[in-house]
Design a protein around this motif. Structure first.
Motif, PDB file in Angstrom:
ATOM      1  N   TYR A 143       0.847  -1.120   0.026  1.00 47.03           N
ATOM      2  CA  TYR A 143      -0.181   0.183   0.051  1.00 47.03           C
ATOM      3  C   TYR A 143       0.898   1.228  -0.104  1.00 47.03           C
ATOM      4  O   TYR A 143       1.717   1.390   0.607  1.00 47.03           O
ATOM      5  CB  TYR A 143      -0.811  -0.002   1.353  1.00 47.03           C
ATOM      6  CG  TYR A 143      -1.866  -1.181   1.237  1.00 47.03           C
ATOM      7  CD1 TYR A 143      -3.074  -0.935   0.663  1.00 47.03           C
ATOM      8  CD2 TYR A 143      -1.860  -2.310   2.085  1.00 47.03           C
ATOM      9  CE1 TYR A 143      -4.103  -1.772   0.746  1.00 47.03           C
ATOM     10  CE2 TYR A 143      -2.626  -3.364   1.935  1.00 47.03           C
ATOM     11  CZ  TYR A 143      -3.912  -3.068   1.174  1.00 47.03           C
ATOM     12  OH  TYR A 143      -4.752  -3.913   1.226  1.00 47.03           O
ATOM     13  N   TYR A 191      -8.433   3.696  -2.460  1.00 45.85           N
ATOM     14  CA  TYR A 191      -9.330   3.951  -1.324  1.00 45.85           C
ATOM     15  C   TYR A 191      -8.947   5.105  -0.579  1.00 45.85           C
ATOM     16  O   TYR A 191      -7.979   5.542  -0.524  1.00 45.85           O
ATOM     17  CB  TYR A 191      -8.841   2.560  -0.406  1.00 45.85           C
ATOM     18  CG  TYR A 191      -9.008   1.213  -0.928  1.00 45.85           C
ATOM     19  CD1 TYR A 191     -10.202   0.365  -1.129  1.00 45.85           C
ATOM     20  CD2 TYR A 191      -7.753   0.695  -1.375  1.00 45.85           C
ATOM     21  CE1 TYR A 191     -10.180  -0.723  -1.679  1.00 45.85           C
ATOM     22  CE2 TYR A 191      -7.970  -0.476  -1.882  1.00 45.85           C
ATOM     23  CZ  TYR A 191      -9.090  -1.348  -2.215  1.00 45.85           C
ATOM     24  OH  TYR A 191      -8.975  -2.547  -2.693  1.00 45.85           O
ATOM     25  N   GLN A 196      -2.703 -15.202   7.905  1.00 46.85           N
ATOM     26  CA  GLN A 196      -3.331 -14.228   7.598  1.00 46.85           C
ATOM     27  C   GLN A 196      -4.717 -14.186   8.388  1.00 46.85           C
ATOM     28  O   GLN A 196      -5.195 -13.122   8.799  1.00 46.85           O
ATOM     29  CB  GLN A 196      -3.665 -14.082   5.863  1.00 46.85           C
ATOM     30  CG  GLN A 196      -2.402 -13.677   5.321  1.00 46.85           C
ATOM     31  CD  GLN A 196      -2.599 -13.609   3.747  1.00 46.85           C
ATOM     32  OE1 GLN A 196      -3.831 -14.207   3.394  1.00 46.85           O
ATOM     33  NE2 GLN A 196      -1.579 -13.002   2.892  1.00 46.85           N
ATOM     34  N   THR A 219      -5.747 -10.193  12.866  1.00 48.00           N
ATOM     35  CA  THR A 219      -6.848  -9.632  12.518  1.00 48.00           C
ATOM     36  C   THR A 219      -6.938  -8.327  13.244  1.00 48.00           C
ATOM     37  O   THR A 219      -6.401  -8.150  14.437  1.00 48.00           O
ATOM     38  CB  THR A 219      -8.284 -10.430  12.813  1.00 48.00           C
ATOM     39  OG1 THR A 219      -8.324 -10.803  14.313  1.00 48.00           O
ATOM     40  CG2 THR A 219      -8.257 -11.461  11.891  1.00 48.00           C
ATOM     41  N   LYS A 248     -11.381  -7.618  11.731  1.00 48.52           N
ATOM     42  CA  LYS A 248     -11.193  -7.361  10.114  1.00 48.52           C
ATOM     43  C   LYS A 248      -9.773  -7.965   9.873  1.00 48.52           C
ATOM     44  O   LYS A 248      -8.917  -7.919  10.666  1.00 48.52           O
ATOM     45  CB  LYS A 248     -11.331  -6.069   9.743  1.00 48.52           C
ATOM     46  CG  LYS A 248     -12.604  -5.112   9.959  1.00 48.52           C
ATOM     47  CD  LYS A 248     -12.267  -3.739   9.435  1.00 48.52           C
ATOM     48  CE  LYS A 248     -13.803  -3.057   9.783  1.00 48.52           C
ATOM     49  NZ  LYS A 248     -13.437  -1.641   9.485  1.00 48.52           N
ATOM     50  N   SER A 249      -9.687  -8.583   8.469  1.00 53.88           N
ATOM     51  CA  SER A 249      -8.233  -8.966   8.040  1.00 53.88           C
ATOM     52  C   SER A 249      -7.462  -7.653   8.016  1.00 53.88           C
ATOM     53  O   SER A 249      -8.198  -6.483   7.949  1.00 53.88           O
ATOM     54  CB  SER A 249      -8.401  -9.255   6.587  1.00 53.88           C
ATOM     55  OG  SER A 249      -8.854  -8.507   5.768  1.00 53.88           O
ATOM     56  N   ASP A 286      -5.943  -6.380   5.538  1.00 55.71           N
ATOM     57  CA  ASP A 286      -6.374  -5.685   4.172  1.00 55.71           C
ATOM     58  C   ASP A 286      -7.463  -4.983   4.123  1.00 55.71           C
ATOM     59  O   ASP A 286      -7.625  -3.640   4.078  1.00 55.71           O
ATOM     60  CB  ASP A 286      -6.421  -6.703   2.844  1.00 55.71           C
ATOM     61  CG  ASP A 286      -5.181  -7.104   2.233  1.00 55.71           C
ATOM     62  OD1 ASP A 286      -3.879  -6.390   2.571  1.00 55.71           O
ATOM     63  OD2 ASP A 286      -4.948  -7.980   1.917  1.00 55.71           O
ATOM     64  N   GLN A 287      -8.741  -5.410   5.066  1.00 58.86           N
ATOM     65  CA  GLN A 287      -9.835  -4.790   5.396  1.00 58.86           C
ATOM     66  C   GLN A 287      -9.555  -3.571   6.092  1.00 58.86           C
ATOM     67  O   GLN A 287     -10.468  -2.565   5.872  1.00 58.86           O
ATOM     68  CB  GLN A 287     -10.698  -5.781   5.861  1.00 58.86           C
ATOM     69  CG  GLN A 287     -11.448  -6.799   4.855  1.00 58.86           C
ATOM     70  CD  GLN A 287     -12.114  -7.847   5.469  1.00 58.86           C
ATOM     71  OE1 GLN A 287     -11.900  -8.194   6.805  1.00 58.86           O
ATOM     72  NE2 GLN A 287     -13.348  -8.215   4.780  1.00 58.86           N
ATOM     73  N   TYR A 288      -8.880  -3.754   7.047  1.00 61.88           N
ATOM     74  CA  TYR A 288      -8.561  -2.676   8.106  1.00 61.88           C
ATOM     75  C   TYR A 288      -8.147  -1.332   7.467  1.00 61.88           C
ATOM     76  O   TYR A 288      -8.279  -0.334   7.766  1.00 61.88           O
ATOM     77  CB  TYR A 288      -7.784  -3.233   9.334  1.00 61.88           C
ATOM     78  CG  TYR A 288      -7.399  -2.142  10.141  1.00 61.88           C
ATOM     79  CD1 TYR A 288      -8.469  -1.376  11.036  1.00 61.88           C
ATOM     80  CD2 TYR A 288      -6.106  -1.437  10.211  1.00 61.88           C
ATOM     81  CE1 TYR A 288      -7.894  -0.455  11.730  1.00 61.88           C
ATOM     82  CE2 TYR A 288      -5.615  -0.358  11.201  1.00 61.88           C
ATOM     83  CZ  TYR A 288      -6.559   0.294  11.834  1.00 61.88           C
ATOM     84  OH  TYR A 288      -6.180   0.994  12.569  1.00 61.88           O
ATOM     85  N   ARG A 305      -7.713  -0.791   4.358  1.00 63.00           N
ATOM     86  CA  ARG A 305      -8.830  -0.302   3.219  1.00 63.00           C
ATOM     87  C   ARG A 305      -9.910   0.591   3.571  1.00 63.00           C
ATOM     88  O   ARG A 305     -10.383   1.536   2.795  1.00 63.00           O
ATOM     89  CB  ARG A 305      -9.263  -1.246   2.346  1.00 63.00           C
ATOM     90  CG  ARG A 305      -8.045  -1.888   1.350  1.00 63.00           C
ATOM     91  CD  ARG A 305      -8.481  -3.263   0.798  1.00 63.00           C
ATOM     92  NE  ARG A 305      -7.635  -3.976  -0.129  1.00 63.00           N
ATOM     93  CZ  ARG A 305      -7.683  -4.816  -0.961  1.00 63.00           C
ATOM     94  NH1 ARG A 305      -8.902  -5.456  -0.986  1.00 63.00           N
ATOM     95  NH2 ARG A 305      -6.645  -5.641  -1.347  1.00 63.00           N
ATOM     96  N   THR A 306     -10.027   0.361   4.904  1.00 65.63           N
ATOM     97  CA  THR A 306     -11.564   1.021   5.583  1.00 65.63           C
ATOM     98  C   THR A 306     -10.988   2.068   6.646  1.00 65.63           C
ATOM     99  O   THR A 306     -11.844   2.125   7.579  1.00 65.63           O
ATOM    100  CB  THR A 306     -12.696   0.048   5.907  1.00 65.63           C
ATOM    101  OG1 THR A 306     -11.946  -1.047   6.622  1.00 65.63           O
ATOM    102  CG2 THR A 306     -13.177  -0.787   4.889  1.00 65.63           C
TER     103      THR A 306
END
Length: 309
Positions: free
Chosen positions: A4, A32, A84, A88, A92-93, A95-97, A99-100
């Motif tokens: 990222y 994002y 992976q 968490t 959230k994973s 990646d999810q954390y 991205r959000t």
């Protein structure tokens, strides 16, 4: 692992236009929002100082998060996919954390001065890093004890435990003057042992040596000597590269060693489970702290580069 980049561009009065411009320039890469709250800017001197400080924190906290990942991978022997799923943040994973991402105002109040927020994050990460070191020190101590026990159980005859190898019948009955000594002799020196053990010192019982066991490296012999020359005998034997084993047949001690070995195995399993659960639970706190430092660094660098928003 996904890479990222955190990009900050001047909005020129319209953030939506800047957003569309960035998306049009990055091609197929996903873009994002990285939402930041309204933060107190402070003075220019403070921002310059914080810029250097945040860069150091960023590197240090990345190292801490990396230690979490490497330690959990080593302890669990997990595959990449399994790892992976263990790592968490707020369910959230990773990646999810990312991205959000949104600023955790309940934990790091945005209405505080930037140095205060950075100090709070630093205290949190210092506590996490200290806990990790403490837990790993505890685990390594137990692991080393377990390795010592296993080495005694599986090593060659010069180091392994003689419990279960030496029988009561291999030892002379309790005597005020005599003692059975056990000596591990390298395979290349067995003839030297047979020809010399009676002359290593006075008071060695003639023809008392007997072969007890053998492996690929050593042969274990017993020999009967007078107790008062035991130290002298041991020193002379070591000079000949014979390994005198510190062993006295004691059934109570043998039982104690057996129970102790079982207890250490159980402790190792318990501590390992505890560390792994703590790593999984605390990873989110470590990554959250690191990402908030990233956010602060983006904010400070943006103000220094583009001016006050």
């Amino acid at each position: 692992m996904t890479l990222y980049w955190l990009l900050s561009v001047p909005a020129h009065g319209d953030g939506h236009v800047a957003w569309r411009d960035v998306k049009s320039r990055v091609g197929d890469s996903e873009v994002y929002d990285f939402m930041l709250p309204t933060l107190k800017i402070g003075t220019l001197d403070t921002l310059v100082q914080l810029s250097d400080e945040l860069a150091k924190h960023d590197t240090a906290y990345e190292s801490t998060v990396g230690k979490f990942i490497d330690t959990l991978r080593t302890l669990t022997q997990a595959s990449t996919n399994e790892l992976q799923s263990m790592l968490t943040v707020d369910e959230k994973s990773v990646d999810q954390y990312i991205r959000t991402f949104s600023w955790n105002n309940a934990k790091y109040r945005s209405d505080r001065a930037l140095p205060e927020i950075i100090s709070q994050i630093g205290e949190s990460m210092h506590a996490i890093d200290a806990q990790l070191k403490t837990k790993m020190t505890q685990y390594n101590a137990i692991k080393n004890s377990l390795a010592t026990i296993r080495r005694k159980q599986t090593g060659n005859l010069s180091v392994r435990s003689l419990n279960g190898i030496v029988k009561r019948s291999d030892c002379i009955p309790d005597s005020e003057f005599l003692q059975t000594v056990f000596v591990a002799v390298p395979q290349t020196l067995t003839r030297d042992w047979i020809n010399s053990y009676e002359r290593l010192t006075d008071k060695v019982v003639p023809r008392s040596s007997a072969k007890i066991a053998s492996d690929s490296e050593y042969t274990l012999y017993s020999v009967v000597v007078f107790k008062r020359v035991l130290d002298e005998f041991a020193n002379k034997a070591r000079d000949m590269r014979f390994v005198v084993r510190d062993f006295v047949y004691d059934e109570a001690a043998m039982e104690h060693d057996r129970v102790q070995a079982l207890e250490i195995v159980e402790q190792e399993e318990e501590v390992l489970d505890n560390i792994c659960e703590w790593l999984k639970g605390s990873f989110g706190d470590a990554l959250t702290a690191w990402m908030h430092v990233k956010a602060l660094r983006v904010f400070v660098e943006s103000v220094l580069r583009y001016g006050i928003p």
